[in-house]
Design a protein around this motif. Structure first.
Motif, mmCIF file in Angstrom:
data_model
loop_
_atom_site.group_PDB
_atom_site.id
_atom_site.type_symbol
_atom_site.label_atom_id
_atom_site.label_comp_id
_atom_site.label_asym_id
_atom_site.label_seq_id
_atom_site.Cartn_x
_atom_site.Cartn_y
_atom_site.Cartn_z
ATOM 1 N N PHE A 175 -55.572 38.822 4.359
ATOM 2 C CA PHE A 175 -55.118 39.181 5.706
ATOM 3 C C PHE A 175 -56.178 39.972 6.465
ATOM 4 O O PHE A 175 -56.286 39.875 7.688
ATOM 5 C CB PHE A 175 -53.827 39.999 5.656
ATOM 6 C CG PHE A 175 -52.594 39.204 5.304
ATOM 7 C CD1 PHE A 175 -52.631 37.828 5.151
ATOM 8 C CD2 PHE A 175 -51.382 39.850 5.115
ATOM 9 C CE1 PHE A 175 -51.489 37.096 4.826
ATOM 10 C CE2 PHE A 175 -50.234 39.138 4.800
ATOM 11 C CZ PHE A 175 -50.286 37.763 4.657
ATOM 12 N N TRP A 176 -56.967 40.788 5.738
ATOM 13 C CA TRP A 176 -57.985 41.601 6.402
ATOM 14 C C TRP A 176 -59.048 40.733 7.067
ATOM 15 O O TRP A 176 -59.678 41.143 8.051
ATOM 16 C CB TRP A 176 -58.673 42.513 5.401
ATOM 17 C CG TRP A 176 -57.913 43.733 4.976
ATOM 18 C CD1 TRP A 176 -57.475 44.041 3.721
ATOM 19 C CD2 TRP A 176 -57.534 44.851 5.794
ATOM 20 N NE1 TRP A 176 -56.836 45.261 3.701
ATOM 21 C CE2 TRP A 176 -56.861 45.786 4.965
ATOM 22 C CE3 TRP A 176 -57.695 45.157 7.146
ATOM 23 C CZ2 TRP A 176 -56.355 46.983 5.437
ATOM 24 C CZ3 TRP A 176 -57.187 46.356 7.620
ATOM 25 C CH2 TRP A 176 -56.523 47.256 6.768
ATOM 26 N N HIS A 177 -59.297 39.572 6.505
ATOM 27 C CA HIS A 177 -60.485 38.792 6.885
ATOM 28 C C HIS A 177 -60.145 37.558 7.709
ATOM 29 O O HIS A 177 -61.056 36.805 8.077
ATOM 30 C CB HIS A 177 -61.246 38.379 5.625
ATOM 31 C CG HIS A 177 -61.508 39.516 4.682
ATOM 32 N ND1 HIS A 177 -62.392 40.524 4.982
ATOM 33 C CD2 HIS A 177 -60.967 39.827 3.470
ATOM 34 C CE1 HIS A 177 -62.399 41.410 3.981
ATOM 35 N NE2 HIS A 177 -61.547 41.011 3.060
ATOM 36 N N HIS A 178 -58.871 37.330 7.999
ATOM 37 C CA HIS A 178 -58.493 36.128 8.746
ATOM 38 C C HIS A 178 -58.541 36.411 10.243
ATOM 39 O O HIS A 178 -57.943 37.382 10.728
ATOM 40 C CB HIS A 178 -57.087 35.677 8.335
ATOM 41 C CG HIS A 178 -56.792 34.263 8.717
ATOM 42 N ND1 HIS A 178 -56.610 33.859 10.015
ATOM 43 C CD2 HIS A 178 -56.660 33.143 7.948
ATOM 44 C CE1 HIS A 178 -56.371 32.559 10.050
ATOM 45 N NE2 HIS A 178 -56.393 32.106 8.811
ATOM 46 N N ALA A 179 -59.219 35.544 10.976
ATOM 47 C CA ALA A 179 -59.380 35.757 12.416
ATOM 48 C C ALA A 179 -58.054 35.689 13.160
ATOM 49 O O ALA A 179 -57.934 36.225 14.277
ATOM 50 C CB ALA A 179 -60.343 34.713 12.991
ATOM 51 N N GLY A 180 -57.058 35.057 12.567
ATOM 52 C CA GLY A 180 -55.769 34.904 13.229
ATOM 53 C C GLY A 180 -54.759 35.974 12.869
ATOM 54 O O GLY A 180 -53.578 35.843 13.223
ATOM 55 N N ILE A 181 -55.209 37.023 12.189
ATOM 56 C CA ILE A 181 -54.285 38.079 11.768
ATOM 57 C C ILE A 181 -54.775 39.434 12.253
ATOM 58 O O ILE A 181 -55.951 39.771 12.111
ATOM 59 C CB ILE A 181 -54.123 38.100 10.235
ATOM 60 C CG1 ILE A 181 -53.421 36.830 9.758
ATOM 61 C CG2 ILE A 181 -53.338 39.337 9.786
ATOM 62 C CD1 ILE A 181 -53.269 36.731 8.251
ATOM 63 N N THR A 182 -53.863 40.195 12.828
ATOM 64 C CA THR A 182 -54.110 41.592 13.144
ATOM 65 C C THR A 182 -53.292 42.443 12.183
ATOM 66 O O THR A 182 -52.081 42.224 12.037
ATOM 67 C CB THR A 182 -53.700 41.925 14.587
ATOM 68 O OG1 THR A 182 -54.478 41.145 15.494
ATOM 69 C CG2 THR A 182 -53.912 43.406 14.885
ATOM 70 N N VAL A 183 -53.944 43.379 11.539
ATOM 71 C CA VAL A 183 -53.278 44.306 10.618
ATOM 72 C C VAL A 183 -53.130 45.655 11.315
ATOM 73 O O VAL A 183 -54.113 46.203 11.832
ATOM 74 C CB VAL A 183 -54.093 44.475 9.320
ATOM 75 C CG1 VAL A 183 -53.536 45.606 8.461
ATOM 76 C CG2 VAL A 183 -54.115 43.170 8.528
ATOM 77 N N THR A 184 -51.911 46.177 11.352
ATOM 78 C CA THR A 184 -51.707 47.565 11.774
ATOM 79 C C THR A 184 -51.083 48.318 10.597
ATOM 80 O O THR A 184 -50.309 47.745 9.823
ATOM 81 C CB THR A 184 -50.834 47.677 13.039
ATOM 82 O OG1 THR A 184 -49.523 47.175 12.782
ATOM 83 C CG2 THR A 184 -51.445 46.900 14.189
ATOM 84 N N PRO A 185 -51.420 49.603 10.413
ATOM 85 C CA PRO A 185 -51.102 50.331 9.169
ATOM 86 C C PRO A 185 -49.705 50.955 9.130
ATOM 87 O O PRO A 185 -49.557 52.157 8.976
ATOM 88 C CB PRO A 185 -52.201 51.391 9.109
ATOM 89 C CG PRO A 185 -52.468 51.692 10.543
ATOM 90 C CD PRO A 185 -52.328 50.388 11.270
ATOM 91 N N HIS A 186 -48.685 50.117 9.249
ATOM 92 C CA HIS A 186 -47.284 50.555 9.184
ATOM 93 C C HIS A 186 -47.023 51.708 10.159
ATOM 94 O O HIS A 186 -46.538 52.773 9.782
ATOM 95 C CB HIS A 186 -46.894 50.951 7.758
ATOM 96 C CG HIS A 186 -45.422 50.809 7.505
ATOM 97 N ND1 HIS A 186 -44.905 50.375 6.304
ATOM 98 C CD2 HIS A 186 -44.339 51.031 8.301
ATOM 99 C CE1 HIS A 186 -43.587 50.351 6.371
ATOM 100 N NE2 HIS A 186 -43.217 50.741 7.580
ATOM 101 N N ILE A 187 -47.324 51.434 11.414
ATOM 102 C CA ILE A 187 -47.178 52.455 12.460
ATOM 103 C C ILE A 187 -46.205 52.029 13.559
ATOM 104 O O ILE A 187 -46.028 52.751 14.540
ATOM 105 C CB ILE A 187 -48.535 52.771 13.119
ATOM 106 C CG1 ILE A 187 -49.194 51.477 13.623
ATOM 107 C CG2 ILE A 187 -49.447 53.530 12.165
ATOM 108 C CD1 ILE A 187 -50.235 51.672 14.685
ATOM 109 N N ALA A 188 -45.591 50.842 13.410
ATOM 110 C CA ALA A 188 -44.769 50.316 14.503
ATOM 111 C C ALA A 188 -43.683 51.300 14.901
ATOM 112 O O ALA A 188 -43.361 51.436 16.076
ATOM 113 C CB ALA A 188 -44.158 48.975 14.121
ATOM 114 N N SER A 189 -43.124 51.987 13.942
ATOM 115 C CA SER A 189 -42.101 52.970 14.282
ATOM 116 C C SER A 189 -42.071 54.064 13.227
ATOM 117 O O SER A 189 -41.209 54.088 12.361
ATOM 118 C CB SER A 189 -40.732 52.314 14.409
ATOM 119 O OG SER A 189 -39.830 53.206 15.001
ATOM 120 N N GLU A 190 -43.000 54.950 13.327
ATOM 121 C CA GLU A 190 -43.061 56.099 12.422
ATOM 122 C C GLU A 190 -41.951 57.089 12.763
ATOM 123 O O GLU A 190 -41.613 57.296 13.927
ATOM 124 C CB GLU A 190 -44.425 56.784 12.550
ATOM 125 C CG GLU A 190 -44.606 58.009 11.690
ATOM 126 C CD GLU A 190 -44.723 57.706 10.211
ATOM 127 O OE1 GLU A 190 -44.618 58.645 9.403
ATOM 128 O OE2 GLU A 190 -44.913 56.522 9.860
#
Length: 306
Positions: free
Chosen positions: A258-273
């Motif tokens: 997932f880190w290296h795929h151009a079609g994926i954005t990773v966010t660090p479990h921050i959507a609703s802290e």
């Protein structure tokens, strides 16, 4: 005096001690709040599922466990827990999720990445459809899902929602048939709990029902997605992009594709802290209610897992 045990990882205590103390005072409660109360003296437990506390057997006097997180999959099946369990539902947690979902839906809908990443001299005007020409489906119409669906509907998206039981949400077309909810969707938002019934709900079959080039947001739970099917859908163009905030293993391992795929954005479990200031008020209000004889709010249904 009400004895309240704070049972979360040690680094959370400095963040919560003052907000909880202030919230209890505002609620008119006389509370002894600490991290080391003898088990037989504890009246309530404020809890995070990654806490060292895993055996609830000694807490014979406790009236309820008040979860600091919205997700309860890490505690709901604990065989030693027999008292009421309340999940976290507070206005700031909901607002944070609405902001994250709305922002990323608009990002993909408007094609903002292409403009932000454009090189000097690139000039390829392509207007997106207006919102009401794009079907966006929210899977999960609980507190968070309903709020997010309503936000998208207010912007003008053709907003659909799916839940296992019948729901009515103003401005949202609600379904109990998953195929109907997903067919032709140009965007999908996953806000389901992690239960056996929702594991890998997004798989090769469900991805195929979406409109070609759809986008996916997952601020729900990692196991909702079949990871291999997601990569296949991205590589084939069935999905244009996936923005993922939750994963089967967290933190996401450095070598994960997932880190290296151009079609994926990773966010660090921050959507609703969970924000201490606001969640402390929710906890204090629930204890106040219970002490006055009113029912606890946000009780978890053990049979459904949330």
């Amino acid at each position: 005096m009400i004895n309240v045990l704070f049972a979360a990882r040690p680094e959370r205590w400095p963040l919560y001690e003052t907000p909880l103390t202030e919230a209890f005072a505002e609620a008119g409660l006389q509370v002894h709040l600490a991290t080391d109360i003898p088990a037989e003296m504890v009246d309530y437990i404020i809890y995070a599922p990654n806490s060292p506390l895993q055996d609830f057997t000694p807490y014979t006097r406790a009236k309820a466990v008040l979860n600091l997180w919205a997700g309860v999959e890490g505690i709901v099946n604990n065989p030693t827990l027999h008292i009421p369990l309340c999940r976290m539902v507070d206005m700031a947690l909901t607002q944070g999720m609405v902001e994250w979902v709305t922002g990323h839906v608009l990002r993909h809908h408007l094609g903002m990445d292409a403009h932000i990443l454009a090189q000097p001299g690139e000039w390829a005007p392509k207007a997106p459809p207006v919102a009401w020409d794009r079907k966006v489906t929210v899977l999960g119409l609980g507190e968070l899902g309903t709020a997010c669906a309503q936000s998208l509907a207010r912007i003008g998206f053709d907003t659909h929602g799916w839940a296992r039981s019948e729901k009515t949400v103003e401005g949202v077309t609600c379904h109990t048939d998953l195929s109907e909810a997903l067919t032709g969707a140009g965007g999908v938002v996953l806000l389901l709990p992690d239960t056996p019934a929702t594991t890998q709900i997004m798989n090769a079959g469900t991805f195929a029902k979406l409109a070609p080039g759809a986008f996916l947001l997952n601020p729900g739970r990692g196991p909702l997605i079949d990871d291999d099917a997601l990569l296949d859908a991205l590589n084939s163009g069935q999905l244009s992009h996936a923005t993922l905030d939750t994963f089967r293993t967290e933190p996401l391992p450095q070598g994960h594709p997932f880190w290296h795929h151009a079609g994926i954005t990773v966010t660090p479990h921050i959507a609703s802290e969970t924000r201490p200031k606001w969640s402390a008020r929710t906890i204090a209000d629930n204890i106040r209610r219970n002490e006055s004889g009113a029912p606890l709010l946000h009780l978890v249904d053990r049979s459904r897992g949330y």
